[in-house]
Design an enzyme around this catalytic site. Structure first.
Site, PDB file in Angstrom:
ATOM      1  N   ASP A  62       0.844  -1.194   0.000  1.00  0.00           N
ATOM      2  CA  ASP A  62       0.000   0.000   0.000  1.00  0.00           C
ATOM      3  C   ASP A  62       0.878   1.241   0.000  1.00  0.00           C
ATOM      4  O   ASP A  62       1.462   1.603   1.019  1.00  0.00           O
ATOM      5  CB  ASP A  62      -0.888  -0.034   1.243  1.00  0.00           C
ATOM      6  CG  ASP A  62      -1.788   1.178   1.359  1.00  0.00           C
ATOM      7  OD1 ASP A  62      -1.836   1.983   0.400  1.00  0.00           O
ATOM      8  OD2 ASP A  62      -2.447   1.325   2.401  1.00  0.00           O
ATOM      9  N   ASP A  64      -1.119   6.507  -7.896  1.00  0.00           N
ATOM     10  CA  ASP A  64      -1.688   5.549  -6.954  1.00  0.00           C
ATOM     11  C   ASP A  64      -1.761   4.175  -7.594  1.00  0.00           C
ATOM     12  O   ASP A  64      -2.679   3.873  -8.346  1.00  0.00           O
ATOM     13  CB  ASP A  64      -3.083   6.002  -6.514  1.00  0.00           C
ATOM     14  CG  ASP A  64      -3.787   4.948  -5.675  1.00  0.00           C
ATOM     15  OD1 ASP A  64      -3.091   4.079  -5.114  1.00  0.00           O
ATOM     16  OD2 ASP A  64      -5.020   4.984  -5.593  1.00  0.00           O
TER      17      ASP A  64
END
Length: 485
Positions: free
Chosen positions: A97, A315
């Site tokens: 992440d 992202d």
């Protein structure tokens, strides 16, 4: 299995004493249920849940930017890596992440956490009482003091225990307490050897999970945050000189997935760098303009600027890509104008699509995303997604999604099949088109200068190690070559 092949260093180097900065290697794996087809609206719904977390504006450990294994809308993919924690060490599969800081794993005391996973992995649970090196983090600990700057961290005066509670905009979340224990990893030394090593780190032990985190279809043992905060593993290790303050990945966008993830700098001559927007909790870049087939689109650059709930974010946890309306509309119009003589434009389930007969997608133009100091050139398959066939013609749809306002997000559709280097020390991100099934060169640096290319030089004043990491599906083979000056 992971195999390492080492070319022995000349014995004369044994007498050289140097200070070495290490690079931490993590095997990157991908697994997905091949029978699980996903529509674009489902991908958008999943991405929207993530983006709700971004817009909350929390600083540390709140935003879930999980790295997906594929931008293919037919399948749900997941990238994760293995970490070993505790004494004796226990292995955990953790989702990668880039949008949060904290490494956390599920505690054995969690009653609401998944007990099985459809990814084909066995779920494990951390038990602090079973680890001889585990210690709870008290409120007085400097790491807790740093974490308290985030609203997600709390400290109980009753038991003097540093805890956290991450609540996400989509209703999912996790809470637990911080633990200090040993992290085990493969450490590449400057003496041309790889050894099993360990370092104490602070991480979270999750006692409660809700929402998407409880679903078994993509359940893992926890989340590995790669953000810039003090509590991220990369910050903890680099602050002690154990690893450089840089990490890199190369995500394979098709086939069986997999790829490369390394705490270190991938070296490739074609890498172009763009500065990060300072003082941001996410990886914000200065997107300045977009060109289609060499023609700049009429877009006001201010729509990409970083401000409250606006900006441009890289992202790798978002499957598709998202453009604010002021950029999306001229983008789609330009793509359509370039190909409408050769394809049949249609709207399918609210998406701009094109029926392509036999000519393939090479008739679609290149797209250039122009950032401060560097451009990212997208091939058609990096902004289009294939959604099957209609009346014998292939249907390709715009993979960029329209958002009325908010953040422009460049997800896996754009980032796949590229080397990405997150150089936190120099506050920049670099990228280059790359076949992620090939090997990459990675620098381990003990001096102030990084290798740019070529062979490794070894001297008595500094030692830089250049090694090559070879992905073999989901497993990498490592070897490195040292050349004596």
């Amino acid at each position: 299995m992971r195999a390492y092949f080492v070319v022995p260093l000349f014995s004369v180097l044994a007498a050289v004493s140097v200070s070495v900065v290490y690079s931490l290697l993590l095997p990157l794996e991908r697994s997905f249920p091949l029978t699980h087809r996903v529509e674009l609206d489902q991908l958008r719904a999943r991405d929207r849940a993530r983006h709700a977390r971004i817009l909350q504006g929390s600083v540390s450990g709140v935003v879930d930017f999980s790295v997906q294994g594929s931008s293919d809308p037919y399948f749900v993919g997941l990238y994760f890596t293995k970490v070993k924690l505790g004494s004796p060490p226990k292995e955990f599969n953790v989702q990668i992440d880039t949008g949060s800081d904290i490494l956390w794993v599920t505690c054995n005391s969690c009653s609401d956490c998944p007990q099985s996973s459809a990814l084909g992995i066995q779920l494990n649970f951390f038990d602090a009482a079973s680890s001889s090196t585990a210690a709870l983090v008290p409120c007085s600990d400097p790491m807790c003091t740093s974490a308290l700057q985030s609203a997600a961290t709390i400290c109980s005066s009753q038991n003097n225990q540093c805890s956290y509670s991450f609540q996400y905009g989509d209703g999912s979340g996790t809470s637990g307490y911080y633990v200090s224990d040993a992290l085990y990893f493969d450490m590449v030394l400057g003496q041309s050897s790889t050894v099993n090593s360990s370092a104490p780190i602070v991480f979270g032990c999750s006692t409660y999970q809700s929402g998407d985190l409880t679903k078994t279809d993509k359940a893992v043992d926890g989340i590995f945050g790669f953000g810039q905060g003090d509590l991220s593993v990369i910050s903890q290790l680099s602050s002690r000189g154990i690893t450089p303050k840089v990490f890199s990945h190369c995500l394979k966008g098709d086939g069986n997935g997999g790829g490369i993830l390394v705490l270190g700098e991938i070296l490739e001559p074609g890498i172009a760098y763009s500065p990060l927007v300072p003082s941001q909790p996410h990886y914000n870049l200065y997107l300045q303009s977009i060109a289609v087939n060499g023609q700049l689109l009429p877009i006001d650059p201010s729509v990409f600027a970083t401000s409250n709930n606006r900006g441009t974010i890289v992202d790798s946890g978002t499957t598709l890509a998202y453009l604010v309306a002021e950029a999306y509309d001229p983008f789609v119009s330009s793509i359509t104008a370039n190909v409408q003589q050769s394809v049949t434009p249609i709207i399918s389930k609210g998406n701009q699509c094109y029926l392509v007969s036999t000519s393939g997608i090479n008739i679609f133009p290149q797209v250039s995303l122009n950032f401060a100091g560097a451009s990212m050139v997208l091939k058609p398959e990096e902004y289009l997604v294939h959604l099957g066939f209609t009346d014998g013609a292939a249907m390709w749809c715009i993979g960029f999604q329209r958002v009325q306002e908010g953040v422009t997000i460049l997800g896996d559709l754009v980032l796949k099949d590229k080397i990405f280097v997150y150089d936190l020390a120099r506050q920049r991100i670099g990228w280059a088109n790359y076949d992620c099934s090939l090997s990459v060169n990675v620098s381990i640096t003990s001096g102030k200068e990084y290798l740019n290319a070529g062979q490794l030089s070894v001297s008595s004043s500094t030692r830089d190690t250049l090694f090559e990491l070879l992905p073999t599906g989901i497993i990498g083979v490592l070897f490195y070559t040292l050349v004596l000056n």
